[in-house]
Each structure stands twice: as structure tokens, then as C-alpha cells.
Design a protein around this motif. Structure first.
Motif, PDB file in Angstrom:
ATOM      1  N   THR A 148       1.028  -1.395   0.029  1.00 51.43           N
ATOM      2  CA  THR A 148      -0.251   0.335  -0.240  1.00 51.43           C
ATOM      3  C   THR A 148       1.006   1.267   0.168  1.00 51.43           C
ATOM      4  OG1 THR A 148      -1.534  -1.063   1.291  1.00 51.43           O
ATOM      5  CG2 THR A 148      -1.873   1.320   0.896  1.00 51.43           C
TER       6      THR A 148
ATOM      7  N   GLN B 258      -3.423  -0.289  -3.646  1.00 49.78           N
ATOM      8  CA  GLN B 258      -3.688  -1.514  -2.058  1.00 49.78           C
ATOM      9  C   GLN B 258      -3.016  -2.494  -2.225  1.00 49.78           C
ATOM     10  OE1 GLN B 258      -7.443  -1.129  -1.195  1.00 49.78           O
ATOM     11  NE2 GLN B 258      -7.822  -0.805   0.436  1.00 49.78           N
ATOM     12  N   ILE B 259      -2.172  -2.625  -0.966  1.00 46.63           N
ATOM     13  CA  ILE B 259      -1.400  -4.149  -1.492  1.00 46.63           C
ATOM     14  C   ILE B 259      -2.807  -5.212  -1.638  1.00 46.63           C
ATOM     15  CG2 ILE B 259      -1.796  -4.464   1.394  1.00 46.63           C
ATOM     16  CD1 ILE B 259       1.011  -6.174   1.696  1.00 46.63           C
TER      17      ILE B 259
ATOM     18  N   MET C 258      -2.048   4.247   6.684  1.00 52.04           N
ATOM     19  CA  MET C 258      -2.167   5.105   5.031  1.00 52.04           C
ATOM     20  C   MET C 258      -4.018   5.733   4.979  1.00 52.04           C
ATOM     21  SD  MET C 258      -0.932   5.927   1.892  1.00 52.04           S
ATOM     22  CE  MET C 258       0.048   4.449   1.318  1.00 52.04           C
TER      23      MET C 258
ATOM     24  N   THR D  37      -5.797   2.245   5.426  1.00 52.09           N
ATOM     25  CA  THR D  37      -5.348   0.787   5.160  1.00 52.09           C
ATOM     26  C   THR D  37      -4.589   0.542   6.286  1.00 52.09           C
ATOM     27  OG1 THR D  37      -5.691   1.232   2.905  1.00 52.09           O
ATOM     28  CG2 THR D  37      -4.184  -0.359   3.253  1.00 52.09           C
TER      29      THR D  37
ATOM     30  N   VAL E 106      -9.761  -0.840   6.176  1.00 52.22           N
ATOM     31  CA  VAL E 106      -8.998  -2.221   5.586  1.00 52.22           C
ATOM     32  C   VAL E 106      -7.761  -2.416   6.558  1.00 52.22           C
ATOM     33  CG1 VAL E 106      -8.057  -3.472   4.064  1.00 52.22           C
ATOM     34  CG2 VAL E 106     -10.245  -1.309   3.959  1.00 52.22           C
TER      35      VAL E 106
ATOM     36  N   HIS F  49      -4.934  -6.279   4.433  1.00 51.73           N
ATOM     37  CA  HIS F  49      -6.085  -6.149   2.467  1.00 51.73           C
ATOM     38  C   HIS F  49      -4.720  -7.241   1.877  1.00 51.73           C
ATOM     39  CE1 HIS F  49      -7.052  -4.697  -1.375  1.00 51.73           C
ATOM     40  NE2 HIS F  49      -8.077  -4.860  -0.420  1.00 51.73           N
TER      41      HIS F  49
END
Lengths: 425, 425, 425, 425
Positions: free
Chosen positions: A178, A369-370, B221, B232, B274, B277
Motif C-alpha cells: 500500500t 492497495q496491497i 495509510m 489502510t 481496511v 488487505h
């Protein structure tokens, strides 16, 4: 799938018209740039090896090289390197692949060391300097490598591609982190000046104007106030080619004049230039000057690390948005810290090129986003600084289109990077 | 001598009111933050040693630490560290001083290794985790140090102080580099949220809410679009405290709820969160989750370097001006890459605090010139983003006064840094 | 299968009755012995780990440890370690095993570092010394490990066992090298004296006689001429426990007296003792004495390597046959460089014990051939130095029987070594 | 001053006439010999540098080099080096001298690395092999150096010379250690055979007989029983020059024949020769043979250390007296571990040469005492094994005279060693 692209109006005075501007570029011989260069060269070699052996780029992340400075004793007319600089290539890379029909082992550490030597040779080998000094940057610097096999998770992630989008025909490599990338365009006059000035000192100054006493370790810093630009230049001088303090001062004076002329070609702004400001010009002592055996400060204590110097556009610009990501050495397949920084610049440049004078500035930021496909950023922000709101409205849809197009084609970026067509520092 | 301070009007929409914002924070256990923390602790130890032995901070620059990740095999309920992480402290430091009456040798390398262990102990030692896993981050990580004696020129520069301004009563330590520092204030809501959220996960979540299965390697993040903030979060989980994939998912769910509540306390904006992820929540395989033995990703391949993470305000903010300088590990006496970044933030904060709602944003950039006194920057740029031009005119003189005052008192900053009162990452 | 055992008559004056004899022993704290100790401890830990995890000792060869000395500044009453000693464990070891039902990964590097710290702790940790000096040998020495996966061929060889003797019920592990082992018995009076004297200085001198200013780095050298034995003893003294040159000389005098008394207990020969012969006893300067912070010379520049010190019987004996093989750190399963040296000593000792005064000396040499079963040496040479030829004839058959018996039971030696019941330096 | 020289009668059957004899030689390419060679070359370079710069050899002791094997994958017809071998030069050396008129700094680490590369180039560079394999031992092996400044005490000792014997005109450099040297002469037939055979395989076999598929890593082991000598030879073969297992077996057969012929020239004894005994000649798998890319086993996991291989006469001889001292890399001025081993051999050889058939064997042992002049050993023992006691009496005085003469002239030995006229392994 629709991409999350936001194009917004940047209602402000453009940087180029602001009261103050700061811009820096670390030249190819600066220890931080050298660390970047070595890391990127290693990554590209790995890519090539993987492609040759198994047909695709495998996971690696070699963005941790360290340049640890040596010790030297430079005197006018000569001197010696007492302790050679030490370069340590760090990171991780897949060193074994199991394919349906065989097990391939990759000579990762051997490749690291060789690639580093080739890079040093290509960029810093000067046969006459070697014969003058007895020291060869390409051969006598110590180069070592510690390369791990990479984190389990990241490798997993890397491989997961195929499983997740079996029926989907579009690109779907997942982002490995991310993270975000940042880009802007066009360059201001000051930015162009800084970039070109370093290229000039490491180019024509040596080859065309014959000022071979100037080394490759060059740093250019500009501060603009209003229409006046002050350039502070640091340039390591080569001791074997300068017989005395007087000659040193003369070389600096020549360099000064050449840079002044070059600046006049590049801009109409008033230019002030200061070179090697820490020198004590009243002294005859070589240690009071920026004197080196090799033209590189790393020979005597200056260290360097990947990701601490120029951004992917070759500049450090505190009046501009920047990313902290080290692009050099990251794999160009899933590592958004590399891909998104390059892509953000390409998008910004394309928009700026098309829009010409109607758009003063374009700023692009891409957030990953990872685990999500790299062509579907969590957010793509494009900001347009335009003459007026009408111009913004005119360019908004095209800007979105351009961003969308570059994201759609992100796969091709890998190939450009592997082929060395994209600068990353 | 009059300082070159320029206060200009930043006529634009403040970041907080812009359409989009990106903010990141790497927590204390992130490899990059760890590298910063170790470098800074080492520098502070050196300062203390030098002051104790010879009454002043001597030259050093230890901003090149490397955290090279290990190898581990985490499974639900346990696992093992196969190859311990490797920490290499790099840089240069004076290791001998000749005083009028004696020759003092400093145990630089010993200090490096000890300080690193103390730092690991202080921040990551969890006795119960050690007894659960048999692995102690403080004791079992390999720590080595390669510390040179510093570049000849820089040392020279450092010493030149007294000679140049013998009759001048003001501060006159010369800057060791041509470099700049950047700061801004106040933080936006998103920035505060990111900062607080990491502090929360590494604080109350563990101590007050007892969610001790969460590790110290946390990254937050945020991307804000309009009023919606998406967080995130990556948080390494501790395998010995999680018996199964189901329990893992449960821990994540609890962490999610705690963060959601915390966010609600901190902001009225809509918040999406999230966590981890990249997890494949359909799987039972531990390698499909962000699972670690120690709560630190460095145990399994994640590397870290000084200066690649948070800026001195603890954040990475691509919508804000940033410096590329690594502050951690630099000496707090002449190294403008450290002093100016801290000072720029202090100036910005002071102006923002005084001006309150009249000034939306303050941006400060300080540019040094190698060899010139550090209290006389080549340029100090202060930009005020205000409600209107009238507000700018009102605050312009005071902003200049504040900047001038902080530059005047820059000497005291050294002391604050040595005492650890100033964060640098 | 019949073993190739040759028992021959050694028709000469036994060493003990010769005119001259030289014997040396490096004590546990000598850098070479430390290197041996660390290598052997590491090998034993590996054996234990392998046995625990997969039921058998796997291939390893970790006989390359290096002790690289530090830098210290010892003064009477104290001093400081400037640069900690650096220990690098080198070699190769299997780090992964594929068993029918699973893949086991072994934490080799972690084990290396931990075992080294445990060894340092067990043998050199002195809590009061740590509090006196602030330096802990167990904690503050830098320990690193570079362990490869071992050469392909050797591993192959190691595994080939089962294939080659499928129908044979006896031991058939193949030797991993063409190499030899050497042993002799009984020890002469001088040899016993040297051995016992080091054990005394590192034992009763400290614990019973309270001479705690003596360090663990002790070297004892004896030269016997006729009936007179001269002992030259080097013993690192501990600076924090000695306030002055006078006190140092006093400690040496006490040690001298204790050693003299001890020698008188052990032998009737005339004994001369010299301690720390390089000291300049007319000086007050601490650098003119053998003064250390830790009691170990490795703190200040003395390096050590595996296999350069004592032979497996704990002595260096140039009037005796010796092998060049480093036994410490070699695997105790197939490595004849270790097994044959130990076994040769055991055979010689057993024969000497049984024969008593009829056999003056037994010398045993065992030669392996790479790939052949370790219990079937290419040649086993046993030499008996007896009162007369008749005594030789009496003992010849029994000597052969004993040699044969030990070779037959060589498998059990592995177990003895793993359990630490067999000294190797 | 009278020297303490004892000449005694060795009343025994000479080794050459004994029932059994074992002799070994590790060739120039064996990892242990390579470590010796690198250490000695480094010492010689240092000596030359010191002499050039300050007119005398300064303190150093660089006898701790490590050769850490790499990883390779050899197949018939080719293969690749996966991980290059790693050479680490260790030890200490004076890196700065203060002379009455100046301060000289010595480029010790630079010299270390360059000397190592030169040594590799001189002994192992084979241009056609580099072009066949793409791997250059001289360029692609990683070479690093960690060289300390030497222990305070030893340096002190080294300097103390002039102070102690101001009024004495004779040599008086003090010994730096309490240690001994050992030598013997003449060589037995078996010893000569082993020595010559290795020289043959690394000489004429390649240059005259064109068997260029044989590598430089050669080990020769002889076991003699009565009149029968069995030679076990290990010789790394070069994969790029051997297309198949059949061709490999053919090369071995050719080598076997050449060695057999050579042996017949050298001796009348019955000779048995086995080459690469661990090969599985029934297999076609390259890993079942002793196959390498470079002709050196260090490419794939075989490590080497200084002082673990041949003694100064080039042999390992367990039926002969030996010293454990590593001669290679030690300074040739005060280090008795080097000087006394060489000298003991020279004394023994001179006596044996003069005495011819009247003296079967000469054994010499020299014992130093730290701090005492090197030309005055604590004990010099010369043993003569003669036809009868009368012969002993005849040669006793001359033997003493010879020993005395060599000790008297020990100073000239330094020069011989610096010039490379004396082999040490």
C-alpha cells in the motif's frame, strides 16, 4: 471496471510564478545517486536473467544498496586512496525457480557483484585517471552483496496473480504494497536549469571544453527568489590534474564561467553561481579544498543510500509534491513504489504536453492497495493548475482519459524499465 | 546581520479543503522507522559521550543504518525465526580527540552496538513474548557496526568555527552542507488521524484493550476524498498468540472495531478501515496472513533504511512539501539536513499556533550554504495560506519575527535534540 | 571384512626419557581455543537440533570460526573496551531437510549466534567483572554467522550411505575426505604438568586461592632439558582488580608461588617458572604489562582461528606425532578429520592403560579414503615403544585387537561427541 | 652470549625405514593453501610498502585470512557459479607511522585487496577458461579485508628493540611470542614423491602433456607400508573441458597414467594410485564426479584457513615433528612462529646436506621466549639420527656450529622472506 480517477482544480499561483523556489539535483557521481544507479542496474540485470531463463520477471526487491565511503589523502598533483570505498548490495531476490520440467538456480550474488562492477566501469572508468593515480574505481572499490530470498508473503502475493483473475482478460498483477506515486509536469525554468547544469558539468564541460580536472561527483542546488536564481554547485576536483591551490582556483573560475555561459543559454533570469563554497581560498592546504583522487567524494567518507537522492524525474523539489519511495532497485512488475512514481510522471507529462500553455501545472498522485490489481489504484488524483476554471473544465475529461490510458497500459511500463528507457533517479 | 527571510502569500485552497489528500505513517516497528530510531539513538549516545568526555559534541554522521530482514516461519500458535534479522550501523564519528592535556579515545563501535541493543530492549522487549517464542528481539537480532572516521573535509569544516568569527559574539557554526529543511503546520484532520491511529494501535490497543496479538510493526495509510477518509492499516500479528485462522480473523475484527471507535473520537468524517488487505481470508494457510513471530516484519525479509520513512513530523505527506534529508543519525550541531528540518517545523508550528484560524497553512523552507553560519540561512522562505490577503498582511511581519527568533536561537536546538525532546521520524 | 591394521615396533628412546621436550597448551580463554570452543559448541548444537527434528545428524562442517580481536585501553584500576571483539562463525550446514511427510527448515544462523553467546556466558561470564567494567564478554562481543549450505559433493557423499551397503548389516558411513588422525599415550610428566597447570590457573587459582585478578587467557609452554622443566606462562591480568604496577607485580608473584607449589605436587623434577615475560617490570606504564579489561587478550587485537591451537588431547607437542586437522566444528558422523583423531587417542590410551609399564609409548595413526566406510580405514598404524622386543611381541596381538574393537564401535563415538563427553581441544 | 643449543642423539629407526609412513600435500589451489598464499602475499606487500616508505618493516600480523566457499553448479560441458567465493583478509597492521619529519599513512586495506587480486591473477588466471565459463577467479571472487591496528602490547614490544640493547652491537629484536619452530631433513622418498607429484600435476601435466581439464585444486596423500606406496590423489576437474562422464573417466585415466609414469621416474618402490576416489563411476550424473567450473573446490563450498595446510616445507607429515604455527602472513621481523619454523628447516637441511649418508635424519626445534632477542632462543634442540653413536659424536659439534651460524644470521632471513625466496606452505 471503472478506475477511481479524480481530476480536480488546483486553484493557486503556479510554483514557477511563486516568490521562492528550491531545486536540487545530485549528479551521477554523488554517493546517493551511485547507490540508486547500482540498485537499478542490479534490478535490470535480474529482470533480464529471469526473462532469459524462465520467461518472466520474478520477485525481487534490491533497493537497499549502501555506499560506504573510504579514506583518501588527496594533495595537489596526486595523493592516495588509503581505504577503498565499500559497496554493499542488499535486498532479496528469488534465487531458484521450479518450472514444470526443471529447477533453475539463479546466480544472484554473482550477478550483483558483476553488475556493480560493470556499472562502475561504464560510468566512472577513466583510463588516463587510472594510470595517473593507480586507483581504478571500477576495479579497486570493494563490492559485496548480501541478498536474501525475499519475504514469504510478498513472494506469495507475487504468485497469486493467476489464481485470482482466471477468467479475466485484463491485467491483474496485484500491488505488493500500500503505497503511492507522485508526479508533476512541466518542469519550471529553475528545475530545467538545475537538471541541465548537472548534465552539462558531467558532459560538455569535460568532453567539449576539456575541463577534465572536474570530477563526476556534482551537486547543483538552486534557490530562486523572484527572477533571480542562485546556483550553489559542489564539484569534486581531481587532484592529479591540479598542481596547486592557484591552479585549483583557476579551474573553479573556468568552471564558473562555463556554467555562467550555459545558464545564459538556458534562461533569461539573472543567475548567481557559487562553486565549492566550503573552500578556503586563502589557504594553500589541499584539505581546505574539495580535492579528491577519483573525482568522487565517496573515496573519503561520504556515504550514500538508495532512495535518499533524486526522485524519478531526476530532481529534489521541496516546492513540489514528492514521494518518499526509493524507485531504484524495486522490481518493475508489482512494486508500486516504483511503477506509480514513474507512471504519475508520465501521466503528468502527457497532459502538460497536450495542454501546452492552458495548463500551468499538472500534479498526479496514485495510491495502491496491497493485493489489488496494479492497474486499479485505490485512488488516482490528477490536479490541474490552469489559467482559469474554464481551462480546467476543458482539460478535465482529457486528463482523466490520459490517466486512464496510462493505467490501462501499465504492463508495458515494466518492459520500458527493464530496457532502461525510463530514468528513476 | 540581517537574515534573508522571505514571507510570501500562498494563495490557494488549503490541503485540508482540497478534494484529495494522502497521508502515511510508518509506526515505530516498521523497518524504516527502526533504522531511523537506531541511527538517532546512536547519534544521541555519541553526543552524550562527547559532551561527557570533552565538553562538546564532536563531528559524526551516523545516518546510514541498515536493517536487513531475517527469515522466519510463522504458524498459528508459534513458529520459529530461522535467520535472525541483521542490523548494521554505518556512518562516521570522531573516535579520538586531542585536547590540550590528553588524548581521548572514544569507544564508538562498542557504543553503537550497545545503544542499538538498548533501543531494541526499550521499544520491543516483551518478556512474555520471549518466553512464548524463545526469540528475543533485543538479544537475538545480530547487531554489527562499521563506523569510519568521517570525511576529512567535513571534519575540517566542523572545526573551522572558532577561527572564522573570533570577534563576533553570535553563533557562527558553519553549515556542513548545502541543503534545505522543510516544515509546515498545522496538521490537517487526516494527518492527525493517521498519526494518532498508529500511536493508538501501538499504545492503548495493547495496554488498555489487551489486544496483545497485535505487533509493533504498524503502517497507516489514509486517502481522503472529499469528506470520506479511507484508512489502510497493516499490522503484523503475533503467531504465538493466535491459534488459528479463525482466531486471526477475529483479532483483525477486534482491531477494526477499536480503530473505528478511535477514529470516531478523532473526527466526524466518514471513515473506512481496511486491515491487512493482502490476507486471503478464505484460506487456513498461515502464509496467507500477515503473521509473524515477533510482531515485526523485519523477521522475515523486510528491510529498512534510515531516511526512507516518516519526515521529522512523523508523517509522509505527498500533498505537502517535504525534504529528502534523513534527519535521524545526523549530528545536531552543524548538520542542516537535521537542524533545518526540525526548525522549519518549529517555526511553522509557532506561527500556526499564534495565528489560529486566520492562517490556514504555514509552509517553511530553510536553505543553507555549506560553510556559512547555520543561523544565517541562504534563504528562509515562509509561506502563509490565509483566509484573505488582509490576513496575510497582518501576519506577515510576525511570521518573519518568529522565523528570525528561531534562527537566532538555533543553538538551543542542539540541546533539545541531544536530550531526546525532539522527534525526528 | 578384515581391517588393515599394522602394529609395529617403535625401537627408540621414549620422548619422556629424551634429552629435550617441548609442550604447549593454550587455555580456554586463548583466542585459538575460543575459536575451537565456539566451533565445537555450534556443531554439537546442530547435532542436537538435527537429531531432535529428523532423528539423525545431518551434514555440517562449521570448523572455520574466526575470533577477530577488538581494541581496548586498559589502565590500572580500569580502562575501557573501545572496539568490541568480533566473532564470525563460518562453515556450512544443511538448513533444510525433506522427509517423507514434510519439509523441515533449520534455524542454522540463529542457532550459531545463540550457541556462541551461551558458550561465552558459560565460560567467561563473571557478573562482578561486568559490574566493575561495564563490559560483558557474553553480551557485548559482536557475534555474526555466515553459514553456507555445504558443498554438493560432500552432501551427496553423506547421503550415499544407504545405497552402497544395502545388504550389509554393519556400519558403512563413508568417509568424507582422505585424511588422517593421530593419537598417542600415555602423556609424559611434562605433558601432564602443562595440562594440569593451565587447568589449575583457570580453576583453583581463582576459586580456591581467590586470585581473581588473573584472567582466563592463559598459555603454558614447557621446555624440558634433562630433568629440568622450564614453564613459561602467559596470563592476562584484569585491570579493574589491580590498582597499580606494584600490585600487578604482587599478583604475578602470588601466581608464581601458587604455580610453584602446584608443580611440586605434580612432579619431582626441578621446575623453573616465568610469568608474563614480556612485562617491563621497571615501568609504571600499564601498557608495559599484560593488562586487560576482560582477562582475555582478544579484547585488544589478538585473533584466533579454529584448528590452530591444541590437538584433541589438549596439547601441542612437537616431539610427538600430530595431525593438522581441526577437529572442532567438524561433524562427528563422517568427518574423519575429527573422528580419527579422537579415536586414535582412545586406542592409544586403552593400549597404554592395559599394558602399563611394559609399553612406554603408543602411537596410532588412522588414514581414511574418501568414500570408503569410516570403520574400514585405508590404514591403521599402531606403533609400540616397549622395554624390549619381547614386550612388543606380547602386546602386539592385543594392540591389534583393541584397535579393531574401537574401529568396530566407531559409531558410538558420534554419540559421545554430541553429548560433549569427548574433548577436542 | 652463548646460545642454548642442545644436540642429542636420536636413537631410533629412521622414518624412511619404518614400516609405515603417511604424507600429505595440499596443492596451490587447495582452499587452505590459497588462504596461506594470500596471507603471505599480503605480508610481503606490506613489508615492501613499509620499507619503501619508512625504511623498515613495521609490525603486522595478517595470518587470519579466510576463504569462504561459494556455490556452483557444474555440468559436463559447462555450468555456472551461483555464488562467488568470498575471501576475507584479516589481521592487523600498522597503518600510520610518525617519523621525525612527517606522518605517513599506509593504504593497508587497499593493499590487501589489490594484493589478493594480483595473487589470484598470477596463480589462477586462465584467459581461455574465463572465455569458456564467463567466470574469472581473479576478478569475480569477492575480496574484502578487515585489518585492525594491532595489539597495543605487541606494537610496544616491536618498538622496544632499540631501547633495550643500546650498547650492544648484535642483533636484538625481541621475539613477539613464546612459541616454537620445527624442522627436519632430509625428506624421505615418500615425502619427495608427494611433493613432486603435486608439482607435476600443477605443472607438466597441464603445460607439457596438455591435460588442461585438470584443475589447480590438487591434494596428494601417500601411505607407505613397507615398500609399497599408495597415492590417493584428489584433483578437481574442469567441466567446460569435459563433455561427458565417459570423457571425465578418460581424463582421469590419462592423469592416472601420467602420474604412474612420473612416479616410476621418482622411485623404485611399488606405487598404487587412486584418483578422485569419491567418484561414482557407474553414474552419468555430474554431481557424482569431482567436477568444477574453475578447477577449484572453493567455488562450491570448500572453505580454507591460514595455517591449516602444509607446513613450511610444503608437507603434512604425521610421522614427523610438526609445529601448529601458521607461518604465512606473520611478519618476518619478530614473529618467531614464522622465523623459527623456516630457520629450523634451514638448519636441518644444511646439516643433512653436509653429513650425507652418515646422518639419516635431523630434527630441529627452536623455542623462543617473548621479549627475548630472537637470535637467542630459550632452547635450540637438534636431534641427529645416525648410523651409530660414533657418527653422532662426529657430527655433534658441526651440527651445533651450523645451528649457531643460522641463529647468528637470522636477520638476513627477513630479507629472504620479503623477497619471496622462502616458501612457507
Amino acid at each position: 471496471m471503472k478506475r477511481n480517477i479524480v481530476v480536480s482544480w488546483l486553484d493557486r499561483v503556479p510554483v514557477a510564478m511563486g516568490e521562492v523556489e528550491l531545486v536540487e539535483r545530485k549528479g551521477i557521481g554523488h554517493p546517493d545517486s551511485l547507490a540508486d544507479g547500482l540498485a537499478e542496474a542490479f534490478s535490470r540485470s535480474l529482470c533480464q536473467l529471469y526473462v532469459d531463463e524462465v520467461g518472466e520477471v520474478l520477485h525481487h526487491n534490491v533497493d537497499q544498496s549502501e555506499v560506504s565511503g573510504g579514506q583518501s589523502e588527496a594533495v595537489f598533483g596526486g595523493g592516495k586512496v588509503l581505504e577503498p570505498p565499500y559497496i554493499l548490495l542488499l535486498g532479496r531476490a528469488v534465487d531458484e525457480a521450479i518450472t514444470p520440467d526443471r529447477r533453475v538456480r539463479f546466480p544472484v550474488r554473482d550477478l550483483a557483484v558483476r553488475t556493480a562492477r560493470s556499472y562502475l566501469w561504464e560510468h566512472f572508468h577513466d583510463p588516463s585517471l587510472v594510470s595517473e593515480t593507480g586507483f581504478s574505481v571500477a576495479e579497486d572499490v570493494i563490492v559485496d552483496a548480501k541478498v536474501g530470498k525475499g519475504s514469504q508473503d510478498l513472494i506469495q502475493n507475487f504468485r497469486r496473480t493467476a489464481q485470482r483473475c482466471p477468467t479475466d482478460h485484463r491485467t491483474c498483477r496485484p500491488a505488493n504494497d500500500t503505497s503511492f506515486g507522485v508526479g508533476f509536469a512541466p518542469l519550471t525554468e529553475t528545475e530545467q536549469l538545475v537538471y541541465e547544469m548537472e548534465r552539462f558539468i558531467n558532459g560538455d564541460v569535460k568532453t567539449k571544453h576539456g575541463l577534465t580536472a572536474t570530477g563526476c561527483d556534482v551537486k547543483v542546488m538552486a534557490s530562486r527568489r523572484g527572477k533571480k536564481i542562485d546556483l550553489t554547485i559542489a564539484c569534486a576536483m581531481i587532484s592529479s590534474r591540479i598542481a596547486s591551490a592557484a591552479e585549483y582556483r583557476n579551474v573553479v573560475a573556468q568552471l564558473h564561467d562555463l556554467c555562467q555561459e550555459k545558464a545564459a543559454e538556458l534562461t533569461d533570469s539573472e543567475i548567481g553561481i557559487v562553486i565549492n563554497h566550503a573552500d578556503n581560498t586563502a589557504s594553500e592546504d589541499p584539505s581546505d579544498y574539495y580535492l579528491t583522487i577519483t573525482g568522487l567524494s565517496l573515496e573519503n567518507g561520504d556515504d550514500g543510500s538508495v532512495g535518499r537522492g533524486n526522485r524519478v524525474n531526476g530532481l529534489i523539489t521541496p516546492f513540489r509534491p514528492m514521494s518518499m519511495e526509493a524507485a531504484a532497485g524495486k522490481n518493475p512488475v508489482t512494486h508500486v513504489g516504483k511503477l506509480y512514481n514513474v507512471l504519475a510522471n508520465q501521466i503528468a507529462t502527457q497532459i502538460a504536453d497536450e495542454a501546452g500553455s492552458e495548463v500551468f501545472e499538472v500534479q498526479v498522485r496514485l495510491l495502491s492497495q496491497i493485493g489489488s490489481p496494479i492497474d486499479l489504484p485505490a485512488l488516482a488524483s490528477v490536479e490541474l493548475c490552469t489559467r482559469d476554471e474554464a481551462a480546467f473544465r476543458r482539460w478535465q475529461p482529457r486528463a482523466k482519459e490520459i490517466a486512464d490510458g496510462f493505467l490501462e497500459g501499465i504492463e508495458s511500463l515494466t518492459d520500458q524499465i527493464v530496457k532502461g528507457r525510463v530514468g528513476v533517479f
